[in-house]
Design a protein around this motif. Structure first.
Motif, mmCIF file in Angstrom:
data_model
loop_
_atom_site.group_PDB
_atom_site.id
_atom_site.type_symbol
_atom_site.label_atom_id
_atom_site.label_comp_id
_atom_site.label_asym_id
_atom_site.label_seq_id
_atom_site.Cartn_x
_atom_site.Cartn_y
_atom_site.Cartn_z
ATOM 1 N N VAL A 344 2.843 12.073 -10.451
ATOM 2 C CA VAL A 344 2.607 10.803 -9.421
ATOM 3 C C VAL A 344 3.370 9.797 -10.179
ATOM 4 O O VAL A 344 2.973 9.323 -11.335
ATOM 5 C CB VAL A 344 1.283 10.614 -8.833
ATOM 6 C CG1 VAL A 344 1.360 9.476 -8.118
ATOM 7 C CG2 VAL A 344 0.691 11.710 -8.209
ATOM 8 N N VAL A 345 4.568 9.409 -9.729
ATOM 9 C CA VAL A 345 5.317 8.489 -10.654
ATOM 10 C C VAL A 345 5.273 6.905 -9.876
ATOM 11 O O VAL A 345 5.430 6.973 -8.775
ATOM 12 C CB VAL A 345 6.684 8.755 -10.739
ATOM 13 C CG1 VAL A 345 7.539 7.829 -11.705
ATOM 14 C CG2 VAL A 345 6.814 10.388 -11.130
ATOM 15 N N CYS A 346 4.796 6.113 -10.693
ATOM 16 C CA CYS A 346 4.601 4.805 -10.177
ATOM 17 C C CYS A 346 5.573 3.914 -11.048
ATOM 18 O O CYS A 346 5.026 3.258 -12.022
ATOM 19 C CB CYS A 346 3.241 4.297 -10.411
ATOM 20 S SG CYS A 346 1.674 5.613 -9.673
ATOM 21 N N PRO A 347 6.753 3.604 -10.582
ATOM 22 C CA PRO A 347 7.534 3.061 -11.352
ATOM 23 C C PRO A 347 7.656 1.402 -11.451
ATOM 24 O O PRO A 347 7.160 1.013 -10.204
ATOM 25 C CB PRO A 347 9.059 3.465 -10.661
ATOM 26 C CG PRO A 347 8.843 3.790 -9.398
ATOM 27 C CD PRO A 347 7.378 4.231 -9.215
ATOM 28 N N GLU A 367 6.107 11.327 -2.840
ATOM 29 C CA GLU A 367 7.046 10.158 -2.965
ATOM 30 C C GLU A 367 6.532 9.310 -4.020
ATOM 31 O O GLU A 367 5.416 9.016 -4.322
ATOM 32 C CB GLU A 367 7.048 9.495 -1.505
ATOM 33 C CG GLU A 367 7.985 10.361 -0.546
ATOM 34 C CD GLU A 367 7.887 9.738 0.848
ATOM 35 O OE1 GLU A 367 7.504 8.796 0.805
ATOM 36 O OE2 GLU A 367 8.463 10.198 1.678
ATOM 37 N N PRO A 368 7.809 8.485 -4.722
ATOM 38 C CA PRO A 368 7.119 7.471 -5.510
ATOM 39 C C PRO A 368 6.143 6.827 -5.021
ATOM 40 O O PRO A 368 6.121 6.126 -3.863
ATOM 41 C CB PRO A 368 8.362 6.796 -5.945
ATOM 42 C CG PRO A 368 9.499 7.876 -5.609
ATOM 43 C CD PRO A 368 8.865 8.585 -4.302
ATOM 44 N N GLN A 369 5.356 5.992 -5.994
ATOM 45 C CA GLN A 369 4.409 5.041 -5.804
ATOM 46 C C GLN A 369 4.560 3.716 -6.519
ATOM 47 O O GLN A 369 4.134 3.389 -7.314
ATOM 48 C CB GLN A 369 2.822 5.335 -5.849
ATOM 49 C CG GLN A 369 2.457 6.673 -5.238
ATOM 50 C CD GLN A 369 2.395 6.516 -3.771
ATOM 51 O OE1 GLN A 369 1.579 5.499 -3.243
ATOM 52 N NE2 GLN A 369 3.048 7.293 -2.852
ATOM 53 N N PRO A 370 5.700 2.841 -5.971
ATOM 54 C CA PRO A 370 5.994 1.672 -6.975
ATOM 55 C C PRO A 370 4.825 0.843 -7.326
ATOM 56 O O PRO A 370 4.127 0.444 -6.035
ATOM 57 C CB PRO A 370 7.245 0.755 -5.905
ATOM 58 C CG PRO A 370 7.565 2.149 -5.086
ATOM 59 C CD PRO A 370 6.404 3.033 -4.885
ATOM 60 N N THR A 375 -1.199 0.954 -3.857
ATOM 61 C CA THR A 375 -2.743 0.530 -3.311
ATOM 62 C C THR A 375 -3.528 1.857 -3.605
ATOM 63 O O THR A 375 -3.119 2.653 -3.552
ATOM 64 C CB THR A 375 -2.478 0.469 -1.687
ATOM 65 O OG1 THR A 375 -2.239 1.852 -1.287
ATOM 66 C CG2 THR A 375 -1.593 -0.474 -1.310
ATOM 67 N N ALA A 376 -4.822 1.336 -3.364
ATOM 68 C CA ALA A 376 -5.561 2.483 -3.864
ATOM 69 C C ALA A 376 -5.697 3.779 -2.903
ATOM 70 O O ALA A 376 -5.629 4.971 -3.447
ATOM 71 C CB ALA A 376 -7.119 2.049 -3.873
ATOM 72 N N HIS A 377 -5.457 3.431 -1.520
ATOM 73 C CA HIS A 377 -5.508 4.432 -0.941
ATOM 74 C C HIS A 377 -4.008 5.351 -0.734
ATOM 75 O O HIS A 377 -4.293 6.566 -0.618
ATOM 76 C CB HIS A 377 -5.465 3.988 0.763
ATOM 77 C CG HIS A 377 -6.920 3.804 1.163
ATOM 78 N ND1 HIS A 377 -8.030 4.651 1.636
ATOM 79 C CD2 HIS A 377 -7.587 2.422 1.083
ATOM 80 C CE1 HIS A 377 -9.123 4.043 1.760
ATOM 81 N NE2 HIS A 377 -9.081 2.515 1.337
ATOM 82 N N GLY A 378 -3.205 4.547 -0.910
ATOM 83 C CA GLY A 378 -1.597 5.256 -1.183
ATOM 84 C C GLY A 378 -1.899 6.083 -2.279
ATOM 85 O O GLY A 378 -1.215 7.177 -2.254
#
Length: 420
Positions: A344-347, A367-370, A375-378
């Motif tokens: 899980v990539v959080c750029p 899908e990336p999580q910028p 958010t906690a739920h995302g």
């Protein structure tokens, strides 16, 4: 063969060059790694010769205003103002770094390998030896296959090659410092093309190493023959390293956990990031190993299902995880790929959104999580998918086999040997 390796930056900018130095040493060569003094502990466990450099622009990272601007890609008028401030404050610091590099070069070398952001070609020219730019990101050599990953805005495909021009302009911004060094300590003349890292003094192309995998890049690559995309350069755990007993007990005490760590990306609000991550882990219903890194998260009380650590060798830790949550730096992306685990990539910034998008395109990550929209739920939903999706797990395992088969750092050593 004596090889001088020049790099600068934070841990992720230095560690791959430590891997190269170690591989060169194991192949019977004499590497000398010149890197920020604060990074000496990376080379020490392997007994590698280390030339400490002034920490330079690294000393600006703890400035809250500069940190905020960096981690928002200098958006808005305020960001542009801070960008100019960073450049102004960086120049005298870079002058000290380059002066220390000149000192390291005085020991002599048969070859200079340098991070492209460091003007190692000047020291190689002074020594009369080849310079080899070694890139950790695909931002230095233009290609028509994709736009410059450092460019935050999309461009028409026809302009992909032109989008790499800002990198060349960025290098020229420190040209005055390099020229002063050339004219003074190095005694080199002004000549056309002296700041072009992709050209030798005689105008011929330089051999370029790219320390990442072509398997992760878009199709249609058109790199010239003198550019070698070797695969990622991995630094193995030091001989005799063993995990803390508490970590070993945690791993043995239940299902494989999820790793969460954002490396050297400090974040403008590490407490908020910590709260989001802790809640996401709870909502996802997984065990987790949280790596605080260099200020990447600030987390309070943790349940028994979560273990907090500063750091551990990725090649040991990642294969023991169910999934890996990270910021998308090239080194961490490569380590997660080699482990064969979903990500899980959080750029945050720079090339991180590019690696996040490529991991998703390869089917090894949701899908990336910028981070600016985290958010906690995302994040919880992405973690659940990465930890349970069998199709994604299979894609990660298959990609991992291809990545490990490249032997990137050993291929780099072969190419360096061919030069001489």
């Amino acid at each position: 063969m004596r090889v001088l390796i020049l790099t600068h930056g934070t841990r992720g900018d230095v560690q791959p060059y430590v891997a190269l130095a170690l591989a060169l040493h194991q192949a019977g060569h004499q590497p000398v790694l010149a890197a920020p003094a604060a990074m000496a502990s990376l080379a020490e466990p392997y007994g590698l010769p280390f030339a400490p450099l002034h920490d330079g622009p690294n000393t600006l990272i703890d400035d809250p205003e500069i940190r905020e601007a960096i981690e928002t890609n200098y958006r808005g008028l305020r960001g542009k103002r801070v960008a100019l401030q960073v450049m102004r404050r960086s120049k005298p610091l870079m002058a000290r770094v380059l002066d220390d590099m000149a000192g390291a070069a005085e020991g002599g070398a048969d070859l200079v390998v340098h991070a492209p952001g460091m003007p190692g070609q000047h020291f190689a020219e002074w020594l009369g030896v080849p310079a080899v730019p070694a890139a950790l990101q695909p931002v230095w050599v233009p290609t028509g296959a994709f736009r410059n990953p450092m460019l935050p805005l999309p461009v028409p495909r026809a302009l992909n090659r032109a989008s790499y021009l800002p990198i060349k302009l960025m290098l020229r911004s420190f040209g005055g410092i390099a020229d002063k060094l050339r004219a003074g300590r190095l005694g080199l003349p002004r000549r056309r093309g002296r700041h072009d890292i992709l050209r030798r003094p005689d105008g011929r192309p330089a051999t370029v190493l790219q320390a990442f995998s072509a398997h992760l890049l878009p199709a249609g690559l058109d790199y010239p023959a003198w550019v070698h995309t070797t695969g990622f350069w991995y630094l193995p755990a030091a001989s005799g390293w063993s995990p803390p007993p508490e970590l070993a007990a945690f791993l043995a005490g239940g299902d494989p956990p999820v790793y969460v760590g954002f490396g050297s990306m400090a974040g403008t609000d590490p407490a908020r990031v910590g709260r989001v991550v802790a809640e996401a882990v709870r909502l996802a219903g997984v065990r987790a190993v949280l790596a605080s890194g260099w200020g990447g998260m600030r987390i309070g009380d943790l349940p028994d299902t979560v273990f907090s650590l500063d750091q551990a060798p990725h090649d040991w830790l990642f294969p023991r995880m169910a999934a890996i949550v990270h910021h998308g730096g090239s080194g961490t992306t490569g380590a997660a790929l080699a482990a064969g685990k979903p990500q899980v990539v959080c750029p945050f910034v720079a090339d991180q959104p590019f690696w996040a998008a490529r991991a998703h395109a390869a089917g090894v990550a949701p899908e990336p999580q910028p981070q600016r929209r985290l958010t906690a739920h995302g994040l919880a939903a992405a973690i659940r998918r990465a930890a349970t999706d069998r199709t994604m797990a299979r894609a990660a395992a298959e990609t991992g086999e291809r990545i490990r088969a490249e032997g990137g750092v050993h291929r780099a050593v072969e190419l360096v040997e061919e030069l001489l």
